[in-house]
Design a protein around this motif. Structure first.
Motif, PDB file in Angstrom:
ATOM      1  N   GLU A   1       0.734  -1.149   0.222  1.00 10.25           N
ATOM      2  CA  GLU A   1       0.119  -0.191   0.472  1.00 10.25           C
ATOM      3  C   GLU A   1       0.648   1.124   0.147  1.00 10.25           C
ATOM      4  O   GLU A   1       2.139   0.965   0.332  1.00 10.25           O
ATOM      5  CB  GLU A   1      -0.977   0.006   1.234  1.00 10.25           C
ATOM      6  CG  GLU A   1      -1.903  -0.906   1.354  1.00 10.25           C
ATOM      7  CD  GLU A   1      -2.602  -1.331   2.191  1.00 10.25           C
ATOM      8  OE1 GLU A   1      -2.742  -0.196   3.646  1.00 10.25           O
ATOM      9  OE2 GLU A   1      -3.834  -1.877   2.584  1.00 10.25           O
ATOM     10  N   ASP A   2       0.900   2.083  -0.207  1.00  7.59           N
ATOM     11  CA  ASP A   2       0.807   3.620  -0.820  1.00  7.59           C
ATOM     12  C   ASP A   2       1.304   4.132   0.994  1.00  7.59           C
ATOM     13  O   ASP A   2      -0.237   4.336   1.895  1.00  7.59           O
ATOM     14  CB  ASP A   2       0.114   4.484  -1.248  1.00  7.59           C
ATOM     15  CG  ASP A   2       1.312   5.699  -1.478  1.00  7.59           C
ATOM     16  OD1 ASP A   2       2.208   6.358  -0.967  1.00  7.59           O
ATOM     17  OD2 ASP A   2       0.906   6.664  -2.338  1.00  7.59           O
ATOM     18  N   PRO A   3       2.728   4.268   1.739  1.00  9.27           N
ATOM     19  CA  PRO A   3       2.616   4.276   2.523  1.00  9.27           C
ATOM     20  C   PRO A   3       2.223   5.776   3.146  1.00  9.27           C
ATOM     21  O   PRO A   3       2.234   5.788   4.488  1.00  9.27           O
ATOM     22  CB  PRO A   3       3.640   4.038   2.984  1.00  9.27           C
ATOM     23  CG  PRO A   3       4.331   4.570   1.211  1.00  9.27           C
ATOM     24  CD  PRO A   3       3.465   4.094   0.719  1.00  9.27           C
ATOM     25  N   ARG A   4       2.009   6.562   2.467  1.00  8.87           N
ATOM     26  CA  ARG A   4       2.083   8.185   2.946  1.00  8.87           C
ATOM     27  C   ARG A   4       0.688   8.212   3.714  1.00  8.87           C
ATOM     28  O   ARG A   4       0.474   9.001   4.529  1.00  8.87           O
ATOM     29  CB  ARG A   4       1.962   8.999   1.136  1.00  8.87           C
ATOM     30  CG  ARG A   4       3.539   9.338   0.731  1.00  8.87           C
ATOM     31  CD  ARG A   4       3.637   9.979  -0.511  1.00  8.87           C
ATOM     32  NE  ARG A   4       3.149   8.913  -1.271  1.00  8.87           N
ATOM     33  CZ  ARG A   4       3.989   8.828  -2.351  1.00  8.87           C
ATOM     34  NH1 ARG A   4       4.358  10.054  -2.791  1.00  8.87           N
ATOM     35  NH2 ARG A   4       3.498   8.555  -3.398  1.00  8.87           N
TER      36      ARG A   4
ATOM     37  N   GLU B   1      -0.246   6.612   5.732  1.00  7.09           N
ATOM     38  CA  GLU B   1       0.229   5.876   7.182  1.00  7.09           C
ATOM     39  C   GLU B   1       0.875   6.666   7.967  1.00  7.09           C
ATOM     40  O   GLU B   1       0.662   6.761   8.856  1.00  7.09           O
ATOM     41  CB  GLU B   1       1.069   4.863   6.872  1.00  7.09           C
ATOM     42  CG  GLU B   1       1.288   4.382   8.423  1.00  7.09           C
ATOM     43  CD  GLU B   1       0.352   3.689   8.973  1.00  7.09           C
ATOM     44  OE1 GLU B   1       0.437   3.452  10.911  1.00  7.09           O
ATOM     45  OE2 GLU B   1      -0.896   3.306   8.863  1.00  7.09           O
TER      46      GLU B   1
ATOM     47  N   TRP C   1      11.940   2.119   0.293  1.00  3.22           N
ATOM     48  CA  TRP C   1      10.790   2.533   0.389  1.00  3.22           C
ATOM     49  C   TRP C   1       9.544   1.235   1.295  1.00  3.22           C
ATOM     50  O   TRP C   1       8.792   1.858   2.337  1.00  3.22           O
ATOM     51  CB  TRP C   1       9.867   2.148  -1.045  1.00  3.22           C
ATOM     52  CG  TRP C   1       8.391   2.688  -1.454  1.00  3.22           C
ATOM     53  CD1 TRP C   1       7.275   1.299  -1.071  1.00  3.22           C
ATOM     54  CD2 TRP C   1       8.042   3.688  -1.747  1.00  3.22           C
ATOM     55  NE1 TRP C   1       6.334   2.102  -0.897  1.00  3.22           N
ATOM     56  CE2 TRP C   1       6.611   2.809  -1.333  1.00  3.22           C
ATOM     57  CE3 TRP C   1       8.446   5.195  -1.727  1.00  3.22           C
ATOM     58  CZ2 TRP C   1       5.371   4.082  -1.820  1.00  3.22           C
ATOM     59  CZ3 TRP C   1       7.579   6.045  -2.071  1.00  3.22           C
ATOM     60  CH2 TRP C   1       5.789   5.810  -2.541  1.00  3.22           C
ATOM     61  N   TYR C   2       9.718   0.268   1.222  1.00  2.00           N
ATOM     62  CA  TYR C   2       9.450  -1.124   2.079  1.00  2.00           C
ATOM     63  C   TYR C   2       9.545  -1.079   3.195  1.00  2.00           C
ATOM     64  O   TYR C   2       8.912  -1.427   4.290  1.00  2.00           O
ATOM     65  CB  TYR C   2       9.717  -2.258   0.722  1.00  2.00           C
ATOM     66  CG  TYR C   2       8.463  -2.617  -0.642  1.00  2.00           C
ATOM     67  CD1 TYR C   2       6.439  -2.821  -0.118  1.00  2.00           C
ATOM     68  CD2 TYR C   2       9.080  -2.133  -1.294  1.00  2.00           C
ATOM     69  CE1 TYR C   2       5.992  -1.815  -1.633  1.00  2.00           C
ATOM     70  CE2 TYR C   2       8.594  -1.995  -2.443  1.00  2.00           C
ATOM     71  CZ  TYR C   2       7.319  -2.208  -2.301  1.00  2.00           C
ATOM     72  OH  TYR C   2       6.646  -1.923  -3.234  1.00  2.00           O
TER      73      TYR C   2
ATOM     74  N   SER D   1       8.402   1.863   4.722  1.00  2.00           N
ATOM     75  CA  SER D   1       6.763   1.729   4.898  1.00  2.00           C
ATOM     76  C   SER D   1       6.406   1.240   6.283  1.00  2.00           C
ATOM     77  O   SER D   1       5.819   1.395   6.962  1.00  2.00           O
ATOM     78  CB  SER D   1       6.241   1.648   3.409  1.00  2.00           C
ATOM     79  OG  SER D   1       4.771   0.940   3.835  1.00  2.00           O
ATOM     80  N   TRP D   2       7.274  -0.501   5.782  1.00  2.00           N
ATOM     81  CA  TRP D   2       6.374  -1.495   7.532  1.00  2.00           C
ATOM     82  C   TRP D   2       7.134  -0.738   8.303  1.00  2.00           C
ATOM     83  O   TRP D   2       6.702  -1.035   9.290  1.00  2.00           O
ATOM     84  CB  TRP D   2       7.674  -2.611   6.872  1.00  2.00           C
ATOM     85  CG  TRP D   2       6.526  -3.434   5.880  1.00  2.00           C
ATOM     86  CD1 TRP D   2       5.675  -3.033   4.581  1.00  2.00           C
ATOM     87  CD2 TRP D   2       6.879  -4.492   4.675  1.00  2.00           C
ATOM     88  NE1 TRP D   2       5.709  -3.503   3.822  1.00  2.00           N
ATOM     89  CE2 TRP D   2       6.495  -4.924   3.698  1.00  2.00           C
ATOM     90  CE3 TRP D   2       7.506  -5.725   4.480  1.00  2.00           C
ATOM     91  CZ2 TRP D   2       6.332  -5.669   2.864  1.00  2.00           C
ATOM     92  CZ3 TRP D   2       7.803  -6.174   4.023  1.00  2.00           C
ATOM     93  CH2 TRP D   2       7.255  -6.642   2.786  1.00  2.00           C
TER      94      TRP D   2
ATOM     95  N   SER E   1       4.538   1.682   9.702  1.00  3.58           N
ATOM     96  CA  SER E   1       3.163   1.159  10.561  1.00  3.58           C
ATOM     97  C   SER E   1       3.328  -0.253  11.157  1.00  3.58           C
ATOM     98  O   SER E   1       2.427  -0.476  12.179  1.00  3.58           O
ATOM     99  CB  SER E   1       2.772   0.196   9.017  1.00  3.58           C
ATOM    100  OG  SER E   1       4.198  -0.919   8.478  1.00  3.58           O
TER     101      SER E   1
END
Length: 303
Positions: A147-150, A152, A255-256, A259-260, A263
């Motif tokens: 998913e797009d992390p922005r 979040e 990026w991942y 992002s993770w 989250s």
């Protein structure tokens, strides 16, 4: 797929042990319980076979996925144990089970000394081989683009986990990374859980023996494959990945990770779990540690 064993055939009845011994041609006393992962009970059947039984019905789907993926990965040239038998008749056990060849190696996270760059280079070659598998429907293997992390980031700021200034900085960072790679790039076949516990190695040399546990396999962007290793290991693995556009996979992996890591920031602690990312702040602190160590380009250009 060997490691120190528990009590012989723990959790299996005497009758089931006898039936397994008869079916697979091993002495009953050679069926040994092996400390396993979250999804499966694991047993060594003598010195050549390995049995995996889902711990709960929820994990049966992952086991069936492995049955579909493993032959494809092996046909591509990936080092992973061959399937010997898959029984879903529920005549011997009340659940499907999988028997594979036994690989005589030790999970990397059980090795007291650190692996050298040669292991990660080997792993990079294995993953490049896997990612060249032609796109084709595989039962149970679904698409996962992340998913797009922005959004979040905005939520974390609203809920008070990060301050507005940090949120703005993170959003700008994600925007810069998105210009370095295409989050919607064509999907490849991912192992989906490349982590130390799923890498079997020679305990003396840490040479790669096999990649195991395909229950999280998915079709997804290549960069997602590198999100479950610490970034220093990602950097070493990508050196073995082969020809690719400069900095693209590094930007995608970052990026991942970012992002993770974000989250997981708001989740409660999970004490005693095996994976290095189980503590909520682990992934973000790992990134801090990596970049504080002055990584080389292209990593140094991604902050």
């Amino acid at each position: 797929m060997t490691s120190p064993s528990e009590s012989p055939a723990a959790a299996l009845t005497v009758d089931v042990v006898a039936a397994l011994a008869d079916r697979y041609g091993v002495p009953a006393e050679a069926i040994r319980s092996v400390p396993g992962g979250v999804a499966n009970h694991a047993y060594a059947l003598g010195n050549h076979l390995f049995l995996r039984i889902p711990r709960t019905p929820a994990f049966e789907r992952d086991l069936r996925k492995e049955v579909a993926v493993i032959p494809i990965a092996r046909a591509a040239g990936v080092r992973t144990p061959a399937i010997v038998d898959f029984d879903d008749t529920q005549t011997l056990l009340a659940t499907p089970y999988l028997v594979c060849e036994q690989v005589h190696g030790t999970p990397l996270d059980a090795i007291p000394h650190q692996a050298d760059d040669a292991l990660w280079f080997e792993l990079g070659r294995e993953l490049a081989t896997l990612h060249r598998v032609p796109p084709t429907p595989i039962p149970g293997v679904e698409a996962d683009g992340g998913e797009d992390p922005r959004p979040e980031v905005d939520r974390l700021a609203r809920d008070g986990y990060i301050d507005p200034g940090t949120a703005s900085w993170l959003l700008t960072w994600f925007d810069r990374l998105a210009r370095r790679f295409d989050p919607d790039q064509p999907h490849v076949l991912l192992h989906g859980d490349i982590a130390a516990q799923n890498l079997l190695v020679n305990p003396r040399t840490t040479a790669l023996a096999a990649v195991i546990d395909w229950g999280d396999a998915a079709w997804g962007p290549p960069g997602m494959e590198f999100a479950k290793l610490p970034l220093d290991q990602v950097a070493a693995t990508l050196r073995g990945y082969g020809n690719r556009e400069y900095g693209v996979l590094e930007a995608a992996a970052l990026w991942y990770h970012l992002s993770w890591g974000l989250s997981g920031l708001a989740r409660p602690p999970r004490a005693g779990e095996r994976h290095w990312t189980a503590p909520p702040a682990s992934r973000l602190l790992g990134m801090l540690r990596f970049f504080a160590g002055s990584p080389p380009a292209p990593w140094s250009t991604l902050t």
